[in-house]
Design a protein around this motif. Sequence first.
Motif, short mmCIF file in Angstrom:
data_model
loop_
_atom_site.label_atom_id
_atom_site.label_comp_id
_atom_site.label_asym_id
_atom_site.label_seq_id
_atom_site.Cartn_x
_atom_site.Cartn_y
_atom_site.Cartn_z
N ARG A 74 0.82 -1.22 0.00
CA ARG A 74 0.00 0.00 0.00
C ARG A 74 0.86 1.27 0.00
NH1 ARG A 74 -5.24 -1.46 0.63
NH2 ARG A 74 -5.56 -3.62 1.33
N SER A 75 2.09 1.18 0.47
CA SER A 75 2.95 2.36 0.50
C SER A 75 3.31 2.85 -0.89
CB SER A 75 4.23 2.05 1.29
OG SER A 75 5.05 1.12 0.59
N ILE A 76 3.24 1.95 -1.88
CA ILE A 76 3.64 2.34 -3.23
C ILE A 76 2.48 2.37 -4.21
CG2 ILE A 76 4.19 0.06 -4.25
CD1 ILE A 76 6.86 1.41 -5.23
N ALA A 77 1.32 1.84 -3.81
CA ALA A 77 0.19 1.75 -4.73
C ALA A 77 -0.24 3.13 -5.23
CB ALA A 77 -0.97 1.04 -4.05
N GLY A 78 -0.32 4.12 -4.32
CA GLY A 78 -0.74 5.46 -4.72
C GLY A 78 0.21 6.11 -5.72
N PRO A 79 1.50 6.21 -5.38
CA PRO A 79 2.45 6.78 -6.34
C PRO A 79 2.50 6.01 -7.66
CG PRO A 79 3.43 6.73 -4.16
CD PRO A 79 2.13 5.98 -4.06
N LEU A 80 2.37 4.68 -7.61
CA LEU A 80 2.40 3.88 -8.83
C LEU A 80 1.22 4.21 -9.73
CD1 LEU A 80 3.79 1.55 -10.41
CD2 LEU A 80 2.26 -0.02 -9.19
N ASN A 98 12.02 -4.76 -6.30
CA ASN A 98 12.06 -4.90 -4.84
C ASN A 98 12.11 -3.53 -4.20
OD1 ASN A 98 12.43 -6.72 -2.40
ND2 ASN A 98 14.12 -5.27 -2.16
N MET A 99 11.30 -3.36 -3.15
CA MET A 99 11.15 -2.05 -2.51
C MET A 99 11.94 -1.93 -1.21
SD MET A 99 7.07 -1.49 -3.04
CE MET A 99 6.66 -3.08 -2.32
N SER A 142 8.81 5.00 -6.60
CA SER A 142 9.59 4.95 -5.35
C SER A 142 10.31 6.27 -5.08
CB SER A 142 10.62 3.82 -5.42
OG SER A 142 11.69 4.12 -6.32
N GLU A 143 10.39 7.13 -6.07
CA GLU A 143 11.03 8.43 -5.90
C GLU A 143 10.06 9.48 -5.39
OE1 GLU A 143 12.55 9.01 -9.80
OE2 GLU A 143 14.19 7.56 -9.57
N ASP A 144 8.77 9.11 -5.31
CA ASP A 144 7.75 10.02 -4.80
C ASP A 144 7.93 10.17 -3.28
OD1 ASP A 144 5.22 11.02 -3.73
OD2 ASP A 144 4.40 10.64 -5.72
N PRO A 145 7.96 11.38 -2.76
CA PRO A 145 8.12 11.58 -1.31
C PRO A 145 7.07 10.84 -0.49
CG PRO A 145 8.39 13.66 -2.47
CD PRO A 145 7.93 12.67 -3.49
N ALA A 146 5.87 10.66 -1.04
CA ALA A 146 4.81 9.96 -0.32
C ALA A 146 5.19 8.52 -0.02
CB ALA A 146 3.51 10.00 -1.13
N GLN A 159 15.29 -0.58 -0.12
CA GLN A 159 16.36 -1.29 -0.82
C GLN A 159 15.86 -1.57 -2.23
OE1 GLN A 159 17.76 -4.96 0.88
NE2 GLN A 159 19.58 -5.01 -0.40
N ILE A 160 16.20 -0.69 -3.13
CA ILE A 160 15.69 -0.77 -4.50
C ILE A 160 16.52 -1.77 -5.30
CG2 ILE A 160 15.20 0.52 -6.60
CD1 ILE A 160 13.54 1.30 -4.07
N LEU A 161 15.82 -2.77 -5.85
CA LEU A 161 16.46 -3.76 -6.72
C LEU A 161 15.65 -3.89 -7.99
CD1 LEU A 161 17.26 -6.63 -4.16
CD2 LEU A 161 18.83 -4.86 -4.99
N MET A 162 16.30 -3.72 -9.13
CA MET A 162 15.64 -3.92 -10.42
C MET A 162 15.64 -5.42 -10.74
SD MET A 162 14.56 -0.96 -11.14
CE MET A 162 14.22 -0.72 -12.91
N PRO A 163 14.93 -5.84 -11.81
CA PRO A 163 14.70 -7.27 -12.04
C PRO A 163 15.91 -8.19 -11.96
CG PRO A 163 13.33 -5.99 -13.51
CD PRO A 163 14.20 -5.00 -12.78
N ASP A 164 17.01 -7.84 -12.59
CA ASP A 164 18.17 -8.75 -12.61
C ASP A 164 18.77 -8.94 -11.22
OD1 ASP A 164 17.89 -9.19 -15.29
OD2 ASP A 164 19.43 -7.75 -15.90
#
Length: 350
Positions: free
Chosen positions: A81-87, A151-152, A305-309, A322-327
């Motif tokens: 839910r922390s990222i659903a809004g910004p996404l 990954n967030m 994830s760059e949104d302050p919210a 901890q931002i991880l892209m697919p690979d």
Amino acid sequence: MNKKMKWTAVFFVMLLSFLMVTACGETNQESAGGGTEAEGEEAGDQAAAEGAQTNESTFPEKEVTIVVSNSAGGSNDLAARSIAGPLQEVLGVPVVVENVDGAGGNIARAQVFNAEPDGYTLLKTPIPSMSIGELVAEGDFQTMEFEPVFNMFGHSSNVVIVPADSEIESIEDLIAASESQKLRASGSGVATNTALGSIFLKEIGVDHQYIPYVGGSESAQQVAGGHVDFGIASEIAAKSLEEEGLVKVIATTATERLSIFPDAPTLIELGYPELGFEILYGIWAPPNTPPDVIEILADAFLEASEDPAFSEAAERVGFVEQILMPDEFRERRDIDYLLVEKLKDQFEVE
């Protein structure tokens, strides 16, 4: 000119005219048909490429559902839910969070595993518990076939807690106590990250009975109330009790010291290099989701994830980004899977 020669000349003029008309007809037909066969194939390939590009550019066209493998209110749910809004703002379509609880998360995992691989149904579940759900609880899905998206949160693991008035102050004390008495330890579930932490402790010589409870809060409360000798708990469940002076954190099962418990050593530090794992909270897509759709989603999550919210929501809950892209995410998944596969026979499941 005699009559015979005159008719011969007329015949050649007519023949020449016929040949010229035929040649012009073929030329016009070739132009109308789009050129040579090779040119036609090239045009077809170009049209197909333009069509594929159009399909890619139209994703997404409808709402995206994030299926959470736990009930509402838990750490996994809060992470989603922390990222659903910004996404939602980034994608330009509704983003819905759907909680599908049951079987330790395996119902949700199987549901998304068998969903249409079009990018509109995603899974929010942590690792290594997903690997545990498959290998130990025999979930109806294959962890290694899910497509990693993003990954967030990370830098998280379980902690070993004892009652505040316990004489046990360290892992060494815990090992010594287990040599003279049968210790009882609480945890959350049997095919879970806390059960994996219990296995770690048995590996280093802490003899104990692992008692699974329904949730992490209930499990930690058993330690605070002195109903068990120690417990394996999530950081979030342990933090509030530690701040209230009800429990002590004596060690962690993390790969490095946790920021919220900087004084608690890891088992790795204590001389057990193979006994450490990190809980990662990320997003997965069904097997065979097209790479271009994965890329669109991963970039969208990164921007969100760059949104302050997003950061504010994470901080309120106590998550560490901890931002991880697919690979990168795939590499971490593979490491955890091999760890669980190695220890799967030590889980106590009925």
